[in-house]
Scaffold this motif. Structure first.
Motif, PDB file in Angstrom:
ATOM      1  N   MET A  30      -9.185  -1.114  -3.635  1.00  0.00           N
ATOM      2  CA  MET A  30      -7.936  -0.382  -3.757  1.00  0.00           C
ATOM      3  C   MET A  30      -7.723   0.614  -2.622  1.00  0.00           C
ATOM      4  SD  MET A  30      -7.791   0.571  -7.820  1.00  0.00           S
ATOM      5  CE  MET A  30      -9.518   1.023  -7.899  1.00  0.00           C
ATOM      6  N   THR A  31      -6.442   0.857  -2.345  1.00  0.00           N
ATOM      7  CA  THR A  31      -5.988   1.946  -1.484  1.00  0.00           C
ATOM      8  C   THR A  31      -4.858   2.633  -2.237  1.00  0.00           C
ATOM      9  OG1 THR A  31      -6.520   0.747   0.555  1.00  0.00           O
ATOM     10  CG2 THR A  31      -4.973   2.583   0.739  1.00  0.00           C
ATOM     11  N   GLY A  32      -4.833   3.955  -2.231  1.00  0.00           N
ATOM     12  CA  GLY A  32      -3.782   4.640  -2.960  1.00  0.00           C
ATOM     13  C   GLY A  32      -3.848   6.137  -2.816  1.00  0.00           C
ATOM     14  N   THR A  50      -9.583   5.301  -0.453  1.00  0.00           N
ATOM     15  CA  THR A  50      -9.885   3.898  -0.175  1.00  0.00           C
ATOM     16  C   THR A  50     -11.150   3.562  -0.947  1.00  0.00           C
ATOM     17  OG1 THR A  50      -8.918   3.993   2.046  1.00  0.00           O
ATOM     18  CG2 THR A  50     -10.451   2.204   1.601  1.00  0.00           C
ATOM     19  N   LEU A 156      -6.451  -1.594 -13.107  1.00  0.00           N
ATOM     20  CA  LEU A 156      -6.137  -0.555 -12.128  1.00  0.00           C
ATOM     21  C   LEU A 156      -6.184   0.792 -12.840  1.00  0.00           C
ATOM     22  CD1 LEU A 156      -3.098  -2.072 -10.180  1.00  0.00           C
ATOM     23  CD2 LEU A 156      -5.527  -2.161  -9.601  1.00  0.00           C
ATOM     24  N   SER A 174      -1.811   6.938  -7.941  1.00  0.00           N
ATOM     25  CA  SER A 174      -0.480   6.382  -7.756  1.00  0.00           C
ATOM     26  C   SER A 174      -0.432   5.571  -6.465  1.00  0.00           C
ATOM     27  CB  SER A 174       0.579   7.493  -7.719  1.00  0.00           C
ATOM     28  OG  SER A 174       0.314   8.400  -6.654  1.00  0.00           O
ATOM     29  N   ASP A 175       0.658   4.812  -6.291  1.00  0.00           N
ATOM     30  CA  ASP A 175       0.862   4.003  -5.082  1.00  0.00           C
ATOM     31  C   ASP A 175      -0.340   3.116  -4.772  1.00  0.00           C
ATOM     32  OD1 ASP A 175       3.378   5.242  -4.675  1.00  0.00           O
ATOM     33  OD2 ASP A 175       2.421   6.922  -3.670  1.00  0.00           O
ATOM     34  N   ILE A 176      -0.922   2.520  -5.811  1.00  0.00           N
ATOM     35  CA  ILE A 176      -2.123   1.709  -5.630  1.00  0.00           C
ATOM     36  C   ILE A 176      -1.775   0.335  -5.052  1.00  0.00           C
ATOM     37  CG2 ILE A 176      -4.063   0.605  -6.806  1.00  0.00           C
ATOM     38  CD1 ILE A 176      -3.933   2.790  -8.891  1.00  0.00           C
ATOM     39  N   GLU A 177      -2.529  -0.061  -4.043  1.00  0.00           N
ATOM     40  CA  GLU A 177      -2.436  -1.398  -3.472  1.00  0.00           C
ATOM     41  C   GLU A 177      -3.807  -2.046  -3.561  1.00  0.00           C
ATOM     42  OE1 GLU A 177      -0.143  -1.894   0.151  1.00  0.00           O
ATOM     43  OE2 GLU A 177       0.427   0.219   0.050  1.00  0.00           O
ATOM     44  N   ILE A 178      -3.834  -3.330  -3.926  1.00  0.00           N
ATOM     45  CA  ILE A 178      -5.111  -4.020  -4.155  1.00  0.00           C
ATOM     46  C   ILE A 178      -5.646  -4.579  -2.844  1.00  0.00           C
ATOM     47  CG2 ILE A 178      -6.301  -5.684  -5.632  1.00  0.00           C
ATOM     48  CD1 ILE A 178      -3.943  -5.620  -7.491  1.00  0.00           C
ATOM     49  N   GLU A 179      -6.028  -3.691  -1.959  1.00  0.00           N
ATOM     50  CA  GLU A 179      -6.619  -4.085  -0.673  1.00  0.00           C
ATOM     51  C   GLU A 179      -7.223  -2.855  -0.003  1.00  0.00           C
ATOM     52  OE1 GLU A 179      -3.948  -5.034   2.537  1.00  0.00           O
ATOM     53  OE2 GLU A 179      -2.273  -4.021   1.549  1.00  0.00           O
ATOM     54  N   LYS A 181      -6.976  -1.175   3.269  1.00  0.00           N
ATOM     55  CA  LYS A 181      -6.105  -1.219   4.440  1.00  0.00           C
ATOM     56  C   LYS A 181      -6.842  -0.888   5.733  1.00  0.00           C
ATOM     57  CE  LYS A 181      -1.501  -0.509   2.561  1.00  0.00           C
ATOM     58  NZ  LYS A 181      -0.247   0.285   2.683  1.00  0.00           N
TER      59      LYS A 181
END
Length: 213
Positions: A30-32, A50, A156, A174-179, A181
């Motif tokens: 995750m990245t967020g 991260t 998540l 918040s603003d979690i992306e499954i990668e 970055k």
């Protein structure tokens, strides 16, 4: 704030069902964004994270572009598998390397967590207005306290309530992306490499949560 927390826990307790059929899930990479707030409403830190779920590595940096007067300036790189972490000062090109006595953190459900409830947040009958979450609870290892963690059905993490003395915290994501970055954020900076592990004073418990106390 405290009344809201009490109500939340009560609702969770009354909604408990079939706990024995649930097993803790494993969070993805995750990245967020992450915010750490005390029960008195003080923002201890707010910034970007991260997380490498396979390597069990976490980087958290306070948001320097939007600083808050009440927030702490932190840059943490944690290696939970190895049991060490770094407090990084990129501006001065320095760091402190320390041992982790407690590896609990707000981005993964502990293996011994107890399932409490499945809740609908918002209105599930209106498209886009409802979210189903699982709530997990347990004791905080090496610390006197309890936690309550809310995660989506896709594992998540949304928020964690830590109840301990002398301070209780709410950590929200918040603003979690499954990668991941920027993988370089999970690598020890060159100016920290070769740094010896500092001696831990007797009675001190180093952990992610204790970094905000």
């Amino acid at each position: 704030m405290y009344a809201a927390v009490t109500l939340f826990v009560f609702v969770c307790m009354t909604a408990t069902a079939h706990a024995e059929h649930h097993q803790p899930c494993h969070s993805p990479n995750m990245t967020g964004s992450m915010a750490v707030i005390t029960m008195k409403g003080e923002v201890k830190a707010s910034g970007a994270f991260t997380y490498d779920s396979m390597g069990k590595r976490l980087r958290f940096r306070s948001n320097e572009s939007h600083p808050l007067n009440s927030s702490m300036g932190l840059d943490l790189l944690m290696f939970f598998e190895e049991g060490i972490f770094y407090e990084i000062d990129s501006k001065n090109q320095s760091c402190e390397k320390k041992a982790l006595q407690c590896t609990m953190h707000p981005l993964a459900i502990p293996d011994d967590a107890r399932f409490l409830a499945t809740l609908n947040v918002g209105n599930p009958s209106i498209e886009g207005e409802g979210l189903k979450v699982n709530v997990w609870t347990g004791s905080m290892s090496d610390m006197k306290g309890q936690y309550s963690m809310s995660v989506t059905m896709g594992c998540l993490p949304l928020s964690v309530l830590y109840f301990s003395e002398p301070t209780s915290f709410l950590i929200s994501h918040s603003d979690i992306e499954i990668e991941i970055k920027d993988p370089d954020l999970l690598v020890v900076p060159t100016f920290c490499q070769g740094q010896p592990v500092e001696e831990t004073p007797e009675g001190t418990v180093n952990s992610f949560l204790n970094s905000f106390m």
